[in-house]
Write an enzyme that holds these catalytic residues in place. Structure first.
Site: not given
Length: 192
Positions: A31, A83, A96, A99-100, A129
């Site tokens: 994480n 994500s 991003y 990559a996720k 979140i």
């Protein structure tokens, strides 16, 4: 214990310290990462590589460091935190999101490779979140909470506890037949 996970030597040292103080790692929750918003036309090679390192490669490093002892003990849990953007994409988050999405591939491949050794590997994909870190984003990068809530089936902000509960479930002994899965914790934002 702290370590710069972008430094392979630091990861090796960290796992060595954890093992010597606490024993072998049975459960790894990956994480770590960063959420840099960079428009596509400003995403250069450095920004691209940096986003992949922070959001994908460090998960490879930590997983690679702990799996030999898991294989030896024939038990382990690896939970990668991805994500919802891995599935939906988002302007300014191309590197991003890529990559996720890579974490989903890493999860599936490791599940197949490590499953015969009693190791389960899964991914959780949080949505929007509510976190303290969002207050550090520049105002023009923030999504208004009321706009986000209209995208979801459950009309409330997600809380860190929602993600933690899913991770705790996947880390437990009763999930020995669940592996290679992607669990969305997003209030029904992305239905698939």
């Amino acid at each position: 214990m702290n370590a710069d996970l972008t430094d392979p030597d630091a990861v090796t040292l960290l796992i060595s310290q954890v093992t010597s103080e606490l024993g072998p790692v049975d459960i790894l929750v990956n994480n770590a990462g960063a959420y840099p918003r960079i428009p596509w036309d400003q995403t250069d090679e450095h920004a691209w590589a940096h986003a992949l390192d922070l959001n994908l490669t460090i998960h490879y490093r930590t997983s690679h460091a702990v799996t030999p002892s898991m294989v030896q003990r024939r038990w382990g849990r690896i939970i990668n935190v991805s994500s919802v953007n891995a599935r939906t994409g988002r302007p300014g988050l191309t590197a991003y999101s890529t990559a996720k999405a890579g974490l989903i591939g890493l999860t599936r491949s490791l599940a197949r490779e490590l499953g015969p050794h009693g190791i389960c590997v899964n991914t959780v994909l949080p949505g929007a979140i509510q976190a303290d870190a969002e207050t550090t984003l520049p105002a023009h990068h923030r999504t208004r909470p009321e706009d986000q809530i209209t995208r979801q089936c459950i009309p409330r902000r997600g809380q860190p506890e929602d993600v933690a509960a899913a991770i705790a479930f996947l880390a437990g002994p009763s999930t020995s037949f669940i592996t290679g899965r992607s669990l969305h914790i997003d209030g029904g934002w992305y239905l698939h």
